[in-house]
Design a protein around this motif. Sequence first.
Motif, PDB file in Angstrom:
ATOM      1  N   LYS A  12       6.933  -6.933  13.406  1.00 32.26           N
ATOM      2  CA  LYS A  12       7.264  -7.842  12.320  1.00 32.26           C
ATOM      3  C   LYS A  12       6.255  -7.811  11.176  1.00 32.26           C
ATOM      4  O   LYS A  12       6.586  -8.156  10.048  1.00 32.26           O
ATOM      5  CB  LYS A  12       7.364  -9.277  12.844  1.00 32.26           C
ATOM      6  CG  LYS A  12       8.447  -9.494  13.895  1.00 32.26           C
ATOM      7  CD  LYS A  12       8.448 -10.932  14.387  1.00 32.26           C
ATOM      8  CE  LYS A  12       9.524 -11.153  15.437  1.00 32.26           C
ATOM      9  NZ  LYS A  12       9.515 -12.568  15.934  1.00 32.26           N
ATOM     10  N   THR A  13       5.025  -7.442  11.449  1.00 30.29           N
ATOM     11  CA  THR A  13       3.960  -7.544  10.463  1.00 30.29           C
ATOM     12  C   THR A  13       3.284  -6.191  10.244  1.00 30.29           C
ATOM     13  O   THR A  13       3.521  -5.227  10.979  1.00 30.29           O
ATOM     14  CB  THR A  13       2.896  -8.554  10.918  1.00 30.29           C
ATOM     15  OG1 THR A  13       2.230  -8.029  12.088  1.00 30.29           O
ATOM     16  CG2 THR A  13       3.526  -9.913  11.245  1.00 30.29           C
ATOM     17  N   TYR A  14       2.400  -6.160   9.236  1.00 25.84           N
ATOM     18  CA  TYR A  14       1.584  -4.964   8.980  1.00 25.84           C
ATOM     19  C   TYR A  14       0.784  -4.587  10.224  1.00 25.84           C
ATOM     20  O   TYR A  14       0.718  -3.414  10.604  1.00 25.84           O
ATOM     21  CB  TYR A  14       0.654  -5.245   7.807  1.00 25.84           C
ATOM     22  CG  TYR A  14      -0.360  -4.164   7.523  1.00 25.84           C
ATOM     23  CD1 TYR A  14      -0.080  -3.146   6.612  1.00 25.84           C
ATOM     24  CD2 TYR A  14      -1.606  -4.156   8.153  1.00 25.84           C
ATOM     25  CE1 TYR A  14      -1.025  -2.144   6.352  1.00 25.84           C
ATOM     26  CE2 TYR A  14      -2.542  -3.177   7.905  1.00 25.84           C
ATOM     27  CZ  TYR A  14      -2.239  -2.172   7.002  1.00 25.84           C
ATOM     28  OH  TYR A  14      -3.161  -1.196   6.749  1.00 25.84           O
ATOM     29  N   ALA A  15       0.179  -5.585  10.867  1.00 27.12           N
ATOM     30  CA  ALA A  15      -0.623  -5.319  12.062  1.00 27.12           C
ATOM     31  C   ALA A  15       0.239  -4.755  13.186  1.00 27.12           C
ATOM     32  O   ALA A  15      -0.188  -3.846  13.919  1.00 27.12           O
ATOM     33  CB  ALA A  15      -1.317  -6.603  12.519  1.00 27.12           C
ATOM     34  N   ASP A  16       1.464  -5.283  13.320  1.00 25.58           N
ATOM     35  CA  ASP A  16       2.381  -4.760  14.341  1.00 25.58           C
ATOM     36  C   ASP A  16       2.723  -3.300  14.067  1.00 25.58           C
ATOM     37  O   ASP A  16       2.760  -2.469  14.981  1.00 25.58           O
ATOM     38  CB  ASP A  16       3.681  -5.574  14.365  1.00 25.58           C
ATOM     39  CG  ASP A  16       3.486  -6.995  14.855  1.00 25.58           C
ATOM     40  OD1 ASP A  16       2.489  -7.261  15.553  1.00 25.58           O
ATOM     41  OD2 ASP A  16       4.337  -7.845  14.515  1.00 25.58           O
ATOM     42  N   GLU A  17       2.985  -2.992  12.801  1.00 26.65           N
ATOM     43  CA  GLU A  17       3.323  -1.615  12.425  1.00 26.65           C
ATOM     44  C   GLU A  17       2.162  -0.668  12.733  1.00 26.65           C
ATOM     45  O   GLU A  17       2.349   0.411  13.302  1.00 26.65           O
ATOM     46  CB  GLU A  17       3.682  -1.544  10.940  1.00 26.65           C
ATOM     47  CG  GLU A  17       4.982  -2.237  10.567  1.00 26.65           C
ATOM     48  CD  GLU A  17       5.321  -2.054   9.106  1.00 26.65           C
ATOM     49  OE1 GLU A  17       4.866  -1.056   8.505  1.00 26.65           O
ATOM     50  OE2 GLU A  17       6.036  -2.900   8.537  1.00 26.65           O
ATOM     51  N   TYR A  83      13.049  -1.699   7.465  1.00 26.35           N
ATOM     52  CA  TYR A  83      13.626  -2.772   8.269  1.00 26.35           C
ATOM     53  C   TYR A  83      15.131  -2.820   8.015  1.00 26.35           C
ATOM     54  O   TYR A  83      15.579  -2.744   6.875  1.00 26.35           O
ATOM     55  CB  TYR A  83      12.996  -4.116   7.907  1.00 26.35           C
ATOM     56  CG  TYR A  83      11.586  -4.281   8.421  1.00 26.35           C
ATOM     57  CD1 TYR A  83      11.342  -4.868   9.661  1.00 26.35           C
ATOM     58  CD2 TYR A  83      10.490  -3.856   7.669  1.00 26.35           C
ATOM     59  CE1 TYR A  83      10.050  -5.016  10.141  1.00 26.35           C
ATOM     60  CE2 TYR A  83       9.197  -3.996   8.137  1.00 26.35           C
ATOM     61  CZ  TYR A  83       8.980  -4.583   9.382  1.00 26.35           C
ATOM     62  OH  TYR A  83       7.697  -4.724   9.847  1.00 26.35           O
ATOM     63  N   TRP A  88      12.664  -3.167  12.865  1.00 22.76           N
ATOM     64  CA  TRP A  88      11.808  -2.128  12.286  1.00 22.76           C
ATOM     65  C   TRP A  88      12.171  -0.772  12.869  1.00 22.76           C
ATOM     66  O   TRP A  88      12.432  -0.643  14.076  1.00 22.76           O
ATOM     67  CB  TRP A  88      10.347  -2.440  12.604  1.00 22.76           C
ATOM     68  CG  TRP A  88       9.349  -1.498  12.002  1.00 22.76           C
ATOM     69  CD1 TRP A  88       8.914  -1.477  10.717  1.00 22.76           C
ATOM     70  CD2 TRP A  88       8.628  -0.446  12.675  1.00 22.76           C
ATOM     71  NE1 TRP A  88       7.970  -0.485  10.542  1.00 22.76           N
ATOM     72  CE2 TRP A  88       7.781   0.160  11.728  1.00 22.76           C
ATOM     73  CE3 TRP A  88       8.623   0.029  13.990  1.00 22.76           C
ATOM     74  CZ2 TRP A  88       6.937   1.221  12.047  1.00 22.76           C
ATOM     75  CZ3 TRP A  88       7.785   1.094  14.314  1.00 22.76           C
ATOM     76  CH2 TRP A  88       6.954   1.677  13.347  1.00 22.76           C
TER      77      TRP A  88
END
Length: 218
Positions: A12-17, A83, A88
Motif C-alpha cells: 500500500k505504501t512506498y515502504a511496502d513497495e 495500482y 499493486w
Amino acid sequence: MGWLFYTDRRVKTYADEKAEVTRLCTFETDSRKTVLVKASKVGSTWYAAARVTSLDGSPVEDATYVTDEDGSITFGAVFLTRYDDGCWGYKDMEESAGPVESRAPPGLLGLLSELKDPDSYAHAWRQRCRDWAAIPDYQEGDRIRLAAPMTLTDGSTCQIVTATHYRRGRQKRRCYRIEETAGLVRLSKDTLAGSELVSSAKGGSSPVLAEFLAGQES
C-alpha cells in the motif's frame, strides 16, 4: 514476463513497495546468491542494482557482465509498477532484456558491473539513463537554446526559449516563452536533451523574471 498483481492488497505504501522489490531481488539458487544493493523509485518505476555471488566463493562467470574484482557481478533491473483497483502490480526486466523506461539515477548506475558488449541493449539503456540525468533543471528566466529547431503544431519552429510559467488555478506550471513570437509552449524534459544555457537569470536581469516579480508585487 507479464504483469503480476497482489490481490491481497498487502502493498500500500512506498515502504511496502521497497520491501517487496528488496524481496524480489533477494534469492538463492543451487550455486548463486543474489541480494539487493540499492533501489530507487522514479515516478512509478523502481530501479534496482542486484549483486550476484557464488555460494562456493568462486568468481561469477556471465556472458553479459565483466566479473568484478571481488568475484561478483552487479546487474540493473527495472520494475514497472501500478495500482489497479487498489491492488499493486509489477512487471520486472533485467537491463539487457529491453526496458524502455530509462531514468535510473547515476548513483545506481555506478554500482553496476561493466558490460562485455559495448553495443548491447544494456549499454544503450545505461547511456539513455545518463542522458536523462544530464538534462539541466532550468530556472525561471533562463534563456535556452534547444539542440535543434522544434516544429510546433502550427508548423512554425522555435529554438531559443526562456523558462517561465503559467498558472492553472492554484498550480504553477512550467512553460517556455518562444523568442521569435513571444508565445508560450510546454516542453517535456526529453525535448530539452542536448540543450544549452544561453543566459542565466542569476547572471543578470531577465525580462521574463522581471515580469513575474512585478506580477507578484501588484
